[in-house]
Design a protein around this motif. Structure first.
Motif, mmCIF file in Angstrom:
data_model
loop_
_atom_site.group_PDB
_atom_site.id
_atom_site.type_symbol
_atom_site.label_atom_id
_atom_site.label_comp_id
_atom_site.label_asym_id
_atom_site.label_seq_id
_atom_site.Cartn_x
_atom_site.Cartn_y
_atom_site.Cartn_z
ATOM 1 N N LEU A 77 -3.120 0.172 -3.854
ATOM 2 C CA LEU A 77 -2.812 -1.194 -3.426
ATOM 3 C C LEU A 77 -2.198 -1.892 -4.631
ATOM 4 O O LEU A 77 -2.792 -1.904 -5.710
ATOM 5 C CB LEU A 77 -4.084 -1.921 -2.979
ATOM 6 N N TYR A 78 -0.990 -2.443 -4.446
ATOM 7 C CA TYR A 78 -0.228 -2.999 -5.559
ATOM 8 C C TYR A 78 0.215 -4.422 -5.280
ATOM 9 O O TYR A 78 0.560 -4.768 -4.150
ATOM 10 C CB TYR A 78 1.025 -2.151 -5.821
ATOM 11 N N VAL A 137 0.884 -1.165 0.000
ATOM 12 C CA VAL A 137 0.000 0.000 0.000
ATOM 13 C C VAL A 137 0.917 1.208 0.000
ATOM 14 O O VAL A 137 1.867 1.268 0.788
ATOM 15 C CB VAL A 137 -0.914 0.023 1.244
ATOM 16 N N SER A 138 0.650 2.162 -0.871
ATOM 17 C CA SER A 138 1.516 3.335 -0.966
ATOM 18 C C SER A 138 0.711 4.580 -1.305
ATOM 19 O O SER A 138 -0.256 4.511 -2.066
ATOM 20 C CB SER A 138 2.575 3.119 -2.050
ATOM 21 N N THR A 139 1.160 5.712 -0.763
ATOM 22 C CA THR A 139 0.564 7.003 -1.106
ATOM 23 C C THR A 139 1.402 7.741 -2.149
ATOM 24 O O THR A 139 1.147 8.916 -2.418
ATOM 25 C CB THR A 139 0.414 7.901 0.137
ATOM 26 N N VAL A 181 -3.979 -3.029 -7.893
ATOM 27 C CA VAL A 181 -5.100 -3.946 -7.707
ATOM 28 C C VAL A 181 -6.147 -3.384 -6.749
ATOM 29 O O VAL A 181 -7.155 -4.038 -6.484
ATOM 30 C CB VAL A 181 -4.617 -5.334 -7.243
ATOM 31 N N GLY A 182 -5.916 -2.195 -6.231
ATOM 32 C CA GLY A 182 -6.879 -1.572 -5.333
ATOM 33 C C GLY A 182 -6.559 -0.104 -5.153
ATOM 34 O O GLY A 182 -5.501 0.384 -5.586
ATOM 35 N N TYR A 183 -7.488 0.575 -4.508
ATOM 36 C CA TYR A 183 -7.366 2.036 -4.395
ATOM 37 C C TYR A 183 -8.294 2.518 -3.301
ATOM 38 O O TYR A 183 -9.340 1.920 -3.038
ATOM 39 C CB TYR A 183 -7.782 2.648 -5.740
#
Length: 151
Positions: free
Chosen positions: A55-56, A13-15, A62-64
């Motif tokens: 989300l990677y 998970v990254s911003t 694969v997500g957000y």
């Protein structure tokens, strides 16, 4: 503030805004129940003015989740998804844990969201029905995203 990142197994998970895949985000949001047909330009403008969590799995998004916030007193969580092929692994819960642990989202007076079908997920993170719904007001324009002018 440097990008906030958490890793778990093959996922992260990254911003970091440079990692956001707007083709993937737009592809999902345009078929979601809350913003069908939304333009890519509007998705990008909303992201540019929000704290976004990608989300990677490796380099694949694969997500957000997007948080509209002043990072002091208020936040509104929206546009949350995990692609169908990656569901059932606890990723939405892990993404929520990551969001709630972000340094800019600590000690908020109010953290809100709207959902049609994920009440159980969010209740596990402290979200509850409005304590005083009579205090809140809203303007609802369901299809505003379809009429938003390009900039």
């Amino acid at each position: 503030m440097p990008p906030f990142t958490r890793a778990q197994g093959d996922y992260a998970v990254s911003t970091d805004p440079a990692r956001l895949d707007f083709d993937a985000i737009h592809a999902y949001l345009t078929r979601s129940y809350w913003s069908p047909g939304i333009s890519r330009e509007l998705v990008e403008r909303a992201a540019a003015n929000s704290l976004c969590f990608g989300l990677y799995r490796g380099d694949e998004q694969v997500g957000y989740a997007r948080v509209v916030t002043d990072q002091a007193t208020f936040a509104y969580l929206c546009d949350v998804y995990v692609l169908e092929a990656h569901r059932g692994q606890g990723l939405s819960k892990w993404m929520m844990q990551s969001i709630q642990s972000h340094p800019g989202l600590q000690h908020l007076r109010r953290f809100m969201l709207a959902t049609r079908d994920a009440h159980g997920l969010y209740a596990g993170f402290g979200f509850a029905p409005l304590a005083h719904p009579e205090r809140l007001m809203e303007i609802v324009v369901p299809d505003a995203h379809l009429r938003a002018p390009a900039r």
